[in-house]
Design a protein around this motif. Structure first.
Motif, short mmCIF file in Angstrom:
data_model
loop_
_atom_site.label_atom_id
_atom_site.label_comp_id
_atom_site.label_asym_id
_atom_site.label_seq_id
_atom_site.Cartn_x
_atom_site.Cartn_y
_atom_site.Cartn_z
N LEU A 140 53.07 -36.71 -43.95
CA LEU A 140 53.81 -35.48 -43.67
C LEU A 140 54.68 -35.11 -44.87
O LEU A 140 54.71 -33.94 -45.29
N GLN A 141 55.33 -36.11 -45.46
CA GLN A 141 56.19 -35.84 -46.62
C GLN A 141 55.36 -35.24 -47.77
O GLN A 141 55.80 -34.30 -48.44
N ILE A 191 57.21 -17.41 -54.15
CA ILE A 191 58.24 -16.42 -53.84
C ILE A 191 59.14 -16.18 -55.05
O ILE A 191 59.51 -15.05 -55.36
N ILE A 222 54.43 -31.72 -46.97
CA ILE A 222 55.62 -30.87 -47.09
C ILE A 222 55.90 -30.56 -48.56
O ILE A 222 56.16 -29.41 -48.93
N ILE A 279 59.45 -31.74 -54.40
CA ILE A 279 59.37 -30.30 -54.16
C ILE A 279 59.85 -29.53 -55.38
O ILE A 279 59.20 -28.61 -55.86
N PHE A 280 61.01 -29.94 -55.92
CA PHE A 280 61.56 -29.20 -57.05
C PHE A 280 60.67 -29.32 -58.28
O PHE A 280 60.52 -28.36 -59.04
N VAL A 318 53.30 -27.91 -49.57
CA VAL A 318 53.43 -26.59 -48.93
C VAL A 318 54.72 -25.91 -49.37
O VAL A 318 54.70 -24.76 -49.84
N VAL A 319 55.84 -26.61 -49.23
CA VAL A 319 57.13 -25.99 -49.56
C VAL A 319 57.20 -25.69 -51.06
O VAL A 319 57.64 -24.61 -51.46
N LEU A 364 54.94 -22.59 -51.78
CA LEU A 364 55.48 -21.34 -51.23
C LEU A 364 56.71 -20.88 -52.00
O LEU A 364 56.81 -19.72 -52.40
N LEU A 365 57.65 -21.83 -52.26
CA LEU A 365 58.87 -21.46 -52.97
C LEU A 365 58.53 -20.95 -54.37
O LEU A 365 59.09 -19.95 -54.83
N PRO A 389 61.07 -36.86 -51.32
CA PRO A 389 60.25 -35.65 -51.41
C PRO A 389 60.99 -34.44 -51.94
O PRO A 389 60.37 -33.55 -52.51
N LEU A 390 62.32 -34.38 -51.78
CA LEU A 390 63.07 -33.23 -52.28
C LEU A 390 62.87 -33.09 -53.79
O LEU A 390 62.62 -32.00 -54.31
N SER A 391 62.93 -34.23 -54.48
CA SER A 391 62.71 -34.21 -55.93
C SER A 391 61.29 -33.75 -56.24
O SER A 391 61.08 -33.01 -57.20
#
Lengths: 449, 290
Positions: free
Chosen positions: A256-257, A271, A260, A325-326, A263-264, A267-268, A321-323
């Motif tokens: 899932l991570q 945008i 995520i 994503i960025f 996907v995130v 998308l970010l 995962p936040l790292s």
């Protein structure tokens, strides 16, 4: 086939001089390219030291990985201080079979351990006899506590086969990939492999271990409560989800991570990149300096690459995962910005002029004149990146951003649970293929329909 | 403005107007739903990610620039010696680029051969097409990292592991793109050659390959860019090249070395981006396809 006469061939080549008789230089180009390619391959062969690498190839490691990834082994062990055999899954103390499996028989007479297609082993007070299929005599090893085990009764002139290794400290026999007999000064150890993933549904310590599917189904449907505190169904679900060997729950969370992150991040990035791309397009932003700055900004974001961005973000935001994503957002904003701004520059002027002719404001001009032209490209590119970012997310996960990549790295680094490695690899591929199918489906729905 | 008032006077036009309103209303609804889904995915995802992360977003935001600042300070302290570091790491950059080029060539050749078997218009045998397509899908879905990790175990820390891993993925990625190109090829030359009795191989070589080769090369160059990045990353798991060196100096926290490697890598990636974009434009400009 009809054959051509010589005069017709001449006539043809006179009519198409460049096709039939190609100039020498044109004919030499493919040949030259081919020779250059071969030379390059030869250089690589030397610089990468391919012969050296092949010499260092660990075939045993690969065999172990393949065998262990779809099979499990049971260790049948007797310490010479003791006269009883114990059977443990993969030799783990906490996973002991009680009673012994039916292929291990303790007395009366010699203890017998069946090895399936590889024959069987008889153990008496001072000998271990291995009965190889198709050989009349057994291989007999004399053993005693504290003494070097010795291989006897090898007929004169018969060479000892490769799979028997007798040394100063032990006798190690591997008659097939699925069996091993190993005798030292202090113990007799016999390994037998079985195809399949043991304990995939419930771990060894679970009250449900070793039950068949029909037993589980009937337990779930009715039956007395195993655990009086809750229903059998919830027990089954939680025993499965919290399986200690396979960690289905944790693996699912890691997957899932990773999803995520992809996907995130995608998308970010999409945008963020859209307004930047408008600002970097020649036909929208008149300021050359601003455009140049934005373009180089996109190059910078793209060029640094996910790898280095994830290093920087892991320092700032910690492992997780936040790292990830960025890292994806930064790289892909650069990639999207470049793609979208080029698409905007290629947009048809006529639609914009048409909108302008009705007296539209600048914002309306872009919204109704330009945006609909680049929307299909926007959607399709974002969805393409979604699929490739799922793969990138597993990679940067292994660098420390967590998720399934890190989980995979753990199982490989311990070099123990190859079946878990294979399980995670299969799940990862399944998720990537699913994301691919999903993004393809969504693309068709949004753009064609 | 007269047109609008006239609408009600013509029942036929009014019907069209109502249908238009209905359709555009539905379209707005779909758009809103899609945006809502995207927002939900982003917010939900960020919440989960924030929870799973060892550090927090707001805590990290203030220290985001710390690491880059440390790196730049170390680089400044290294003075002129920093340029020596560039020279030290240059051979590793060459190794990474070599990994990328070699794996692209392998992927190009094997993927290209497979793509003919995976194209419906060129291959009459349906089961072969189906099997080849699924095989290419699996090659494509296989993350390079997984293969590289296993290969590093079997072969030891060597760039060969990276080459095989990247090439495997490239076969799948290029094979799919190539087979799509093949399916768009003009079939008339193939029929022409078939009519004079050419074999399957001859038809592919003389009727299809000349049509698709420029597109193949263009896709190959695009893939080369991607593979340079991939090979750099694989170094991190021990597969050699610049990535392996970067991992080492990151672990030791040698700021000047880190910036030297980053500068080399970014310059190389940007340069290859531009060169391949230039070469692709030249290729496509000459043939007019794609």
């Amino acid at each position: 086939m009809t054959s051509l006469t010589a005069s017709r061939i001449d006539a043809l080549s006179a009519r198409h001089p460049g096709v039939i008789d190609r100039p020498l230089s044109a004919r030499l180009i493919p040949l030259g390219a081919f020779v250059a390619l071969l030379a390059y391959l030869a250089t690589c062969f030397i610089t990468f030291d391919l012969p050296g690498v092949m010499r260092g190839f660990r075939g045993d490691m690969v065999q172990l990985f393949f065998l262990d990834s779809f099979a499990h082994k049971i260790h049948v062990v007797r310490r010479l201080t003791d006269d009883r055999f114990t059977a443990n899954l993969e030799g783990a103390r906490f996973a002991q079979y009680d009673p012994l499996p039916d292929w291990v028989q303790q007395g009366p007479g010699p203890d017998r351990i069946e090895l399936g297609a590889a024959g069987w082993v008889d153990v008496t007070a001072d000998t271990v006899s291995y009965f190889e299929p198709g050989r009349d005599l057994p291989w007999v090893i004399h053993y005693a506590k504290g003494e070097v085990p010795t291989l006897r009764n090898v007929p004169a002139g018969e060479p000892v086969p490769d799979w028997i290794r007798a040394s100063e400290i032990q006798v190690d026999m591997r008659p097939s990939a699925f069996a091993r007999i190993w005798i030292t000064k202090s113990k007799i150890e016999i390994h037998r492999y079985f195809i399949g993933w043991e304990n995939f549904f419930f771990d060894f310590s679970s009250p449900l271990a070793g039950k068949s599917i029909s037993e589980i189904v009937s337990l779930a449907a009715s039956g007395e409560r195993i655990d009086p505190a809750r229903s059998n169904l919830s027990l089954i679900a939680s025993e499965f989800w919290n399986n200690e060997d396979w960690q289905h729950g944790e693996v699912a969370y890691a997957l899932l991570q990773t999803v995520i992150m992809a996907v995130v991040g995608t998308l970010l990035a999409g945008i963020l990149a859209l307004p930047l791309a408008f600002a970097a397009a020649r036909n929208i932003n008149a300021s050359g300096l601003a455009r140049f700055g934005l373009r180089r900004g996109f190059d910078f974001l793209r060029g640094i690459d996910t790898l280095i961005w994830s290093l920087i973000f892991i320092r700032a935001f910690g492992l997780g995962p936040l790292s990830g994503i960025f890292a994806i957002v930064f790289t892909d904003t650069g990639a999207f910005g470049k793609l979208f701004s080029e698409a905007i520059e290629n947009a048809d002027r006529k639609q914009v002029e048409g909108i302008q002719a009705t007296g539209a404001s600048p914002v309306q001009k872009y919204r109704f004149g330009v945006f609909p032209q680049i929307l299909p490209l926007f959607i399709s590119q974002v969805l393409y990146f979604l699929e490739s970012n799922t793969r990138s997310a597993t990679v940067i996960g292994a660098l420390g951003a967590g998720g399934i990549g890190l989980k995979l790295l753990e199982t490989i680094r311990t070099r123990q649970d190859w079946e878990n490695t294979l399980y995670i690899i299969l799940l990862t591929i399944a998720v990537v293929i699913l994301m691919d199918q999903f993004s393809g489906w969504l693309r068709r729905k949004l753009i064609d329909g | 403005m007269r047109a609008q008032t006239d609408l009600s006077a013509h029942p036929h036009l009014a019907e069209i107007g109502a249908a238009y309103d209905r359709l555009s209303g539905r379209r707005t609804l779909y758009t809103l739903l899609l945006i809502l889904c995207a927002v939900l995915a982003i917010v939900g995802g960020l919440t989960v990610a924030e929870e799973a992360n060892s550090g927090s977003f707001w805590g990290g935001l203030s220290s985001f620039l710390d690491y880059p600042r440390d790196l730049i300070e170390d680089t400044w302290a290294a003075g002129w010696g920093w340029f020596g570091l560039l020279a030290t790491y240059f051979p590793y950059l060459l190794e990474t680029i070599n990994i990328a080029i070699l794996s692209t060539i392998i992927g190009f050749v094997i993927g290209g051969s497979f793509s003919f078997l995976a194209s419906r218009n060129l291959m009459d045998n349906r089961p072969v097409v189906f099997i080849m397509r699924r095989a290419l899908d699996v090659c494509r879905a296989f993350p390079e990292l997984v293969l590289a990790l296993v290969l590093v175990l079997a072969l030891g820390p060597t760039p060969v592991a990276a080459v095989i891993a990247v090439a495997f993925h490239t076969i799948g990625a290029l094979g799919k793109l190539f087979s799509e190109t093949n399916e768009n090829a003009d079939m008339k030359p193939v029929e022409g050659l078939a009519s004079v009795g050419a074999s399957w191989l001859q038809r592919m070589r003389f009727a299809v390959l000349p049509q698709v080769l420029p597109n193949y090369l263009s896709y190959g160059l695009l893939r080369l860019e991607i593979n340079v990045r991939a090979s750099a990353i694989l170094g991190f798991v021990g597969a050699g090249g610049l990535g392996a060196e970067l991992k080492k100096v990151v672990d030791w926290n040698y700021g000047a070395d880190i910036t030297a490697i980053i500068v080399l890598l970014v310059t190389a990636i940007t340069l290859i981006d531009y060169l391949s974009a230039f070469a692709r434009r030249a290729l496509i400009g000459r043939t007019g396809v794609l």
